[in-house]
Design a protein around this motif. Structure first.
Motif, short mmCIF file in Angstrom:
data_model
loop_
_atom_site.label_atom_id
_atom_site.label_comp_id
_atom_site.label_asym_id
_atom_site.label_seq_id
_atom_site.Cartn_x
_atom_site.Cartn_y
_atom_site.Cartn_z
N VAL A 193 56.70 13.59 -1.38
CA VAL A 193 56.55 12.63 -2.49
C VAL A 193 57.60 11.53 -2.38
O VAL A 193 58.79 11.80 -2.22
CB VAL A 193 56.68 13.34 -3.86
N ARG A 194 57.12 10.28 -2.46
CA ARG A 194 57.99 9.12 -2.55
C ARG A 194 57.65 8.37 -3.82
O ARG A 194 56.52 8.47 -4.34
CB ARG A 194 57.83 8.21 -1.32
N TYR A 195 58.61 7.60 -4.32
CA TYR A 195 58.37 6.89 -5.57
C TYR A 195 59.07 5.54 -5.55
O TYR A 195 59.99 5.29 -4.76
CB TYR A 195 58.85 7.71 -6.77
N GLN A 196 58.61 4.66 -6.43
CA GLN A 196 59.18 3.32 -6.55
C GLN A 196 60.52 3.42 -7.29
O GLN A 196 60.55 3.71 -8.49
CB GLN A 196 58.18 2.44 -7.33
N LYS A 197 61.60 3.22 -6.57
CA LYS A 197 62.93 3.44 -7.16
C LYS A 197 63.19 2.52 -8.34
O LYS A 197 63.93 2.87 -9.27
CB LYS A 197 64.00 3.22 -6.08
N SER A 198 62.58 1.33 -8.34
CA SER A 198 62.80 0.37 -9.42
C SER A 198 62.17 0.81 -10.74
O SER A 198 62.40 0.19 -11.77
CB SER A 198 62.24 -1.00 -9.03
N SER A 199 61.38 1.88 -10.72
CA SER A 199 60.67 2.33 -11.92
C SER A 199 61.13 3.71 -12.37
O SER A 199 60.97 4.70 -11.66
CB SER A 199 59.16 2.37 -11.65
#
Length: 581
Positions: A193-199
């Motif tokens: 799993v990867r995610y948008q760090k800015s969110s």
């Protein structure tokens, strides 16, 4: 819980869901298919009524219907139930078990079901009619082969501090998580799993998803699982895409006419025929739509013209000179009639969209929107926006979209924005348009520079020069499709192993650089334009390349996106038909 690991399903959201439906309705004997309000729609998206009836399903009944179901005993029918394990549905099921009208019950839940719920079901089964209880992980709405959603159109409140969340807000996040987990299980995948760090919201989802996979470690144990990755994105980081006029078939229909559960309401179209008032736009049940749903407006017109000519050829080929000719015509008539209906449907949709494009000056609107999204020329932007705001033929909705795009791009130019807002206020008629006007301010609260974590306009000059992902677009048409969704750069970076861990970190486990399958989920809703991008990338990759599946809280058009940001429910959406007089 009996969970059977089956062979790898085709990498298609429709095929994955349909495989479960086929198993359920293939139970021997005469049956009643029992659904709830959600699974009723889910099933209709992937299976036709004819397919269901062919499996000896004699009745389809909604267990949580507000209208009173028939109490007539149907002891000759088995009840096969596909249900979401929600509180209300489980209560309805318990009532049905206490006062049974079917011979026996086969229960299939679309997601994880708690032990407490299973005990309650067992306690209600006084007549011991429940023959099996299984979890079939299909808790999502499959629209295209590479697109699914959770049918959640209310995400705005999730952007408040989590400490201020209500119970409903927590349930909305949980529903997003449940949808993703069930989709992964339907594909037999346990991705990194990867995610948008800015969110912060994307990170919260990533945490919940990894936790969920660990808690259900047994069912996520796929030894033959391929290398896969799941990326969580946030709609707020790209608020531009859902506000733009669209030019690919499926996206354009949704923007101008609205697609709801693969159906389009044409009842308000002038002089529309009775059988065209409600039409189905499904790539699963319409071969032409399956082929053309990503076509741009120009290529679409040519394809529909070819479709009409093909129908004329088929119709003209029937010469009846003998009894055998008559018999052949009668045998082929149903197929010809179906073909005629399909041709008429696409022609009617195309004619109505073409009318709107011309009468509402949507090409001029679209060019201005693209300029606002891709260029940084303030004087030109003000001139274009003012010209469109002063044009009585441009719908109020599109004026609000243009003004909002200006506000996002030139957030500090408050004098010009105040002037634009004043013009719109003078033109607004009725409560609906006054509601729309609020969006010009709300979009900044939701996704202004201080609310977004990332840089929205970074590298836009470069991206506008990238070769258009849609084939067949000529130079003129590129004017209307210059802006590429943020998703395009994310997928490009991922597939080229250039997606930085600083911007898109891994959650818990770090994966490799190559993936066979890519899952993307946009919390807050995705769009059909992003779906078209994914479909074209999948087509370009061929059989050997990585396959991409796009999911989202919902599939937005500009109106549903605006309604979400304004905090309106889908039932309260401002009518698209309202324009200034």
């Amino acid at each position: 819980m009996d969970y059977k690991k089956s062979q790898q399903v085709s990498f298609s959201a429709i095929a994955a869901f349909k495989s479960y439906v086929e198993k359920i309705i293939s139970i021997p004997g005469m049956k009643a298919l029992i659904v709830d309000k959600d699974t009723m729609t889910m099933v209709s998206l992937v299976a036709s009524q004819t397919e269901i009836i062919s499996k000896q399903v004699f009745i389809v009944e909604q267990i949580d219907s507000k209208s009173k179901p028939t109490k007539t005993p149907m002891n000759h029918l088995k009840a096969v139930c596909l249900l979401r394990p929600t509180r209300s549905t489980l209560l309805s099921l318990q009532t049905a078990l206490r006062k049974p009208k079917f011979k026996e019950f086969h229960l299939f839940f679309t997601n994880f079901t708690s032990e407490a719920s299973l005990k309650a079901i067992a306690a209600a089964d006084d007549y011991e009619l429940v023959k099996q209880v299984q979890e079939y992980y299909c808790d999502f709405f499959a629209v295209n082969h590479d697109l699914w959603h959770c049918n959640l159109f209310s995400s705005r409140s999730l952007y408040t501090r989590r400490s201020n969340w209500t119970v409903l807000d927590t349930e909305i996040l949980n529903r997003n998580v449940q949808g993703v987990l069930s989709a992964l299980l339907s594909f037999k995948q346990r991705p990194v799993v990867r995610y948008q760090k800015s969110s912060a919201l994307a990170k919260a989802m990533a945490v919940e998803l990894v936790t969920g996979m660990k808690e259900e470690n047994e069912v996520f144990d796929f030894r033959d699982s391929q290398q896969s990755v799941l990326i969580i994105l946030d709609r707020r980081e790209d608020p531009i895409t859902p506000l733009l006029m669209q030019w690919t078939y499926q996206a354009m229909v949704h923007e101008l006419l609205t697609i709801k559960d693969n159906r389009v309401d044409m009842s308000k179209v002038k002089d529309i025929k009775e059988d065209m008032k409600q039409v189905v736009m499904s790539i699963n049940q319409d071969a032409f739509f399956s082929e053309s749903y990503t076509y741009n407006f120009g290529d679409l017109g040519k394809s529909i013209k070819d479709l009409v000519n093909k129908y004329k050829e088929k119709k003209g080929s029937h010469k009846i000179n003998t009894i055998q000719d008559m018999q052949r015509f009668v045998e082929q008539y149903p197929e010809l009639k179906t073909f005629q209906g399909n041709v008429s449907k696409h022609v009617a949709v195309m004619v109505e969209m073409n009318r709107k494009v011309k009468e509402e000056k949507l090409m001029a609107v679209s060019e201005a929107e693209q300029n606002l999204a891709c260029d940084h020329d303030h004087s030109k932007a003000v001139e274009e926006v003012m010209r469109l705001l002063g044009d009585s033929k441009v719908p109020f909705l599109r004026k609000v979209c243009v003004a909002s795009l200006y506000h996002l791009r030139y957030e500090k130019q408050r004098n010009e924005m105040n002037t634009m807002r004043s013009i719109l206020k003078d033109q607004a008629q009725g409560m609906n348009q006054m509601r729309l006007l609020r969006f010009c301010d709300e979009i900044i609260k939701y996704a202004g520079a201080s609310a977004r974590g990332g840089e929205l306009y970074r590298n836009r000059g470069f991206l506008s020069m990238v070769k258009n992902v849609f084939s067949g677009l000529n130079e003129i048409e590129n004017v209307y499709t210059r802006y590429k969704p943020l998703l395009a750069s994310v997928l490009d970076g991922l597939l080229k192993n250039k997606l930085t861990m600083n911007d898109y970190p891994f959650m818990d486990t770090v994966g490799g650089s190559k993936f066979d399958q890519v899952f993307v989920y946009v919390v807050g809703g995705t769009t059909y334009s992003e779906a078209a991008l994914v479909s074209e990338l999948n087509a370009a990759a061929g059989k050997g390349g990585p396959k991409i599946i796009l999911g989202g809280s919902c599939v937005h058009n500009s109106m549903s996106f605006i309604s979400d940001i304004l905090g309106l429910s889908r039932n309260d959406e401002v009518s698209l038909d309202v324009s200034e007089g």
